[in-house]
Design an enzyme around this catalytic site. Structure first.
Site, PDB file in Angstrom:
ATOM      1  N   HIS A  13      53.743  18.997  -7.933  1.00  0.00           N
ATOM      2  CA  HIS A  13      54.669  19.476  -8.857  1.00  0.00           C
ATOM      3  C   HIS A  13      55.128  20.624  -7.116  1.00  0.00           C
ATOM      4  O   HIS A  13      55.046  21.821  -6.878  1.00  0.00           O
ATOM      5  CB  HIS A  13      54.511  20.792  -9.368  1.00  0.00           C
ATOM      6  CG  HIS A  13      55.902  21.514  -9.951  1.00  0.00           C
ATOM      7  ND1 HIS A  13      56.171  21.621 -11.146  1.00  0.00           N
ATOM      8  CD2 HIS A  13      56.708  23.064  -8.921  1.00  0.00           C
ATOM      9  CE1 HIS A  13      57.119  22.999 -11.017  1.00  0.00           C
ATOM     10  NE2 HIS A  13      57.783  22.889  -9.669  1.00  0.00           N
ATOM     11  N   HIS A  15      59.350  21.629  -4.463  1.00  0.00           N
ATOM     12  CA  HIS A  15      60.396  22.242  -4.432  1.00  0.00           C
ATOM     13  C   HIS A  15      60.617  21.849  -2.995  1.00  0.00           C
ATOM     14  O   HIS A  15      60.424  22.725  -1.625  1.00  0.00           O
ATOM     15  CB  HIS A  15      60.725  23.508  -4.544  1.00  0.00           C
ATOM     16  CG  HIS A  15      60.963  23.969  -6.268  1.00  0.00           C
ATOM     17  ND1 HIS A  15      62.577  23.190  -7.156  1.00  0.00           N
ATOM     18  CD2 HIS A  15      60.190  24.319  -6.776  1.00  0.00           C
ATOM     19  CE1 HIS A  15      61.815  23.748  -8.106  1.00  0.00           C
ATOM     20  NE2 HIS A  15      59.751  24.322  -8.163  1.00  0.00           N
ATOM     21  N   LYS A  99      62.508  16.163 -15.629  1.00  0.00           N
ATOM     22  CA  LYS A  99      62.211  17.492 -15.927  1.00  0.00           C
ATOM     23  C   LYS A  99      62.789  18.552 -16.880  1.00  0.00           C
ATOM     24  O   LYS A  99      64.082  18.234 -16.484  1.00  0.00           O
ATOM     25  CB  LYS A  99      61.830  18.242 -14.680  1.00  0.00           C
ATOM     26  CG  LYS A  99      61.659  19.373 -14.502  1.00  0.00           C
ATOM     27  CD  LYS A  99      60.475  20.073 -14.321  1.00  0.00           C
ATOM     28  CE  LYS A  99      59.899  21.491 -14.245  1.00  0.00           C
ATOM     29  NZ  LYS A  99      59.938  22.098 -13.368  1.00  0.00           N
ATOM     30  N   HIS A 136      59.458  22.555 -17.581  1.00  0.00           N
ATOM     31  CA  HIS A 136      59.070  24.729 -17.134  1.00  0.00           C
ATOM     32  C   HIS A 136      59.064  25.320 -18.847  1.00  0.00           C
ATOM     33  O   HIS A 136      59.701  25.129 -19.209  1.00  0.00           O
ATOM     34  CB  HIS A 136      60.309  24.900 -17.082  1.00  0.00           C
ATOM     35  CG  HIS A 136      60.471  25.837 -16.198  1.00  0.00           C
ATOM     36  ND1 HIS A 136      59.664  27.248 -15.131  1.00  0.00           N
ATOM     37  CD2 HIS A 136      60.201  27.667 -16.515  1.00  0.00           C
ATOM     38  CE1 HIS A 136      59.728  27.698 -14.720  1.00  0.00           C
ATOM     39  NE2 HIS A 136      60.426  28.488 -16.800  1.00  0.00           N
ATOM     40  N   HIS A 174      52.951  24.321 -13.788  1.00  0.00           N
ATOM     41  CA  HIS A 174      52.637  25.865 -13.325  1.00  0.00           C
ATOM     42  C   HIS A 174      52.014  26.696 -14.353  1.00  0.00           C
ATOM     43  O   HIS A 174      53.131  27.424 -14.462  1.00  0.00           O
ATOM     44  CB  HIS A 174      53.701  26.605 -12.655  1.00  0.00           C
ATOM     45  CG  HIS A 174      54.969  26.430 -12.671  1.00  0.00           C
ATOM     46  ND1 HIS A 174      55.182  26.666 -14.240  1.00  0.00           N
ATOM     47  CD2 HIS A 174      56.479  25.884 -12.434  1.00  0.00           C
ATOM     48  CE1 HIS A 174      56.680  26.219 -14.252  1.00  0.00           C
ATOM     49  NE2 HIS A 174      57.498  25.655 -13.392  1.00  0.00           N
ATOM     50  N   ASP A 247      53.946  24.278  -7.000  1.00  0.00           N
ATOM     51  CA  ASP A 247      55.383  24.607  -7.393  1.00  0.00           C
ATOM     52  C   ASP A 247      55.862  25.848  -5.783  1.00  0.00           C
ATOM     53  O   ASP A 247      55.767  26.748  -6.186  1.00  0.00           O
ATOM     54  CB  ASP A 247      54.781  25.875  -8.806  1.00  0.00           C
ATOM     55  CG  ASP A 247      56.491  26.402  -8.588  1.00  0.00           C
ATOM     56  OD1 ASP A 247      57.324  25.159  -8.582  1.00  0.00           O
ATOM     57  OD2 ASP A 247      56.765  27.161 -10.016  1.00  0.00           O
TER      58      ASP A 247
HETATM   59  O1  DOR Z   1      59.724  30.607  -9.306  1.00  0.00           O
HETATM   60  C1  DOR Z   1      60.257  29.456  -9.368  1.00  0.00           C
HETATM   61  N1  DOR Z   1      61.242  29.256  -8.501  1.00  0.00           N
HETATM   62  N2  DOR Z   1      60.074  28.481 -10.221  1.00  0.00           N
HETATM   63  C2  DOR Z   1      60.633  28.101 -10.875  1.00  0.00           C
HETATM   64  O2  DOR Z   1      60.803  27.535 -11.728  1.00  0.00           O
HETATM   65  C3  DOR Z   1      61.923  27.300  -9.765  1.00  0.00           C
HETATM   66  C4  DOR Z   1      61.488  27.682  -8.130  1.00  0.00           C
HETATM   67  C5  DOR Z   1      62.749  27.706  -7.583  1.00  0.00           C
HETATM   68  O3  DOR Z   1      63.565  26.540  -7.918  1.00  0.00           O
HETATM   69  O4  DOR Z   1      62.690  28.102  -6.747  1.00  0.00           O
HETATM   70 ZN    ZN Z   2      58.932  24.214  -9.802  1.00  0.00          ZN
END
Ligand code: DOR
Ligand code: ZN
Length: 348
Positions: A13, A15, A99, A136, A174, A247
């Site tokens: 997981h 980004h 997702k 989520h 998460h 995450d």
């Molecule tokens: O803290 C987070 N940031 N939680 C999420 O679910 C998304 C993520 C983000 O894309 O910045």
């Molecule tokens: Zn995330």
């Protein structure tokens, strides 16, 4: 000086963003992990296989050609996702999950799902073709206390959904509470969870230590100490339902150090090293390989890597900032020490 060698880990997981931000952060992930499940919450979100394919190319183009890193793409589920799109995604071989963002629950979730019933046709096809649902797990209802939003979503939405689609594979992303640990442990086969380093290392006290600490703000928000302990027990317990998902979620410094700061902690620069700290503190370094390198691959039906990664106990200081396009990124533990570092990588 202690050393530990594990099969190359994967991040289930992460980004990676896009454009200059992608170029800034992707190398940190690729240095540590062989593969990563890449979140689709871009603007606009990655809702089609075609968009996922193009994004995958941009990720690979942001890395050195010999990195060997494999981005595992995901689609962003909406109320308009069709069963045909799901079939295309599965057939592509590059999409490994879909997702579900409850609309309004987190960063870039406004295009997400308000009424989960409207996704049933897509979920049914996912169960049929074997494409996991990544969740989520928080209710976006502002009337629900932020610290209860995970439990509420799991009990009210996810439990009935898991029962209705009995062969759908589900990752509760998460997880942050003892309640979620118990939920996943007692769920039917095919339900698993990822756990981040920050939820293993901190409780919500970190948000308020001597003042308001925006760089400890993520969603789901950090919880109580009892919750953190339950997560550590789950991660280090050798249970294959729990595996690594950082995450890591970078945001430009000014958007976090703000009157209304973004949710997300950047941990990719030290991800596996931080998990090593957690397993070390629990006296379970011997179980890091399962959590980081085996259980996730098993869940997704992939082989673990044959290459290895060696970590050595040799403290280093995290820089105050990294470059982030035109701006700056404040990494987790900026200016502080991380106890482990990567010593060596081997080929297969
Ligand atoms: O803290 C987070 N940031 N939680 C999420 O679910 C998304 C993520 C983000 O894309 O910045
Ligand atoms: Zn995330």
């Amino acid at each position: 000086m202690r050393r530990i060698t594990i099969p190359r880990p994967d991040d289930w997981h992460v980004h990676l963003r896009d454009g200059a931000a992608l170029a800034a952060v992707a190398p940190f992930t690729a240095r540590r992990f062989g593969r990563a499940i890449v979140m689709p919450n871009l603007r606009p979100p990655i809702t089609t296989t075609e968009a996922a394919r193009a994004y995958r190319h941009r990720i690979l183009a942001a890395l050195p050609p010999a990195s060997g890193f494999e981005p595992l793409m995901t689609l962003y589920l909406t109320e308009s996702t069709t069963p045909e799109e799901i079939a295309r995604a599965k057939a592509s071989g590059i999409v490994h999950g879909v997702k579900l963002y409850p609309a309004g629950a987190t960063t870039h979730s406004d295009a997400g799902v308000a009424d989960v019933d409207r996704t049933f046709a897509a979920l049914e096809r996912m169960a049929e073709v074997g494409l996991p649902l990544l969740v989520h797990g928080e209710t976006p209802d502002p009337a629900v206390d932020p610290f209860d939003r995970e439990a509420r979503f799991l009990d009210d939405v996810l439990a009935p959904l898991a029962a209705r689609f009995a062969s759908l594979r589900i990752v509760v992303e998460h997880i942050t509470t003892r309640h979620a640990v118990d939920f996943v442990r007692s769920a039917r086969a095919g339900v698993a969870a990822t756990i981040t380093p920050q939820h293993l290392l901190h409780n919500r006290g970190a948000l308020f230590a001597g003042g308001l600490r925006p760089h400890y703000y993520c969603l789901p928000v950090l919880k109580r100490e009892a919750d953190r302990c339950a997560l550590v027990e789950a991660a280090t317990g050798g249970e294959s339902r729990f595996f690594l998902g950082t995450d890591s979620a970078p945001h430009e410094r000014a958007t976090k150090e703000s009157a209304c700061g973004c949710a997300g902690m950047f941990t990719a620069h030290a991800a596996i090293e931080l998990y090593a700290e957690v397993f070390e503190a629990a006296g379970r370094l011997d179980r890091l390989a399962g959590f980081a390198s085996r259980f996730g691959a098993e869940f997704y039906g992939l082989e673990p890597h044959r290459e290895t990664l060696t970590l050595v106990e040799a403290p280093w200081t995290v820089p105050d900032r990294y470059a982030f396009g035109d701006g700056q990124l404040v990494p987790y533990r900026a200016g502080e020490t991380v106890r482990w570092r990567i010593e060596a990588e081997s080929g297969a």
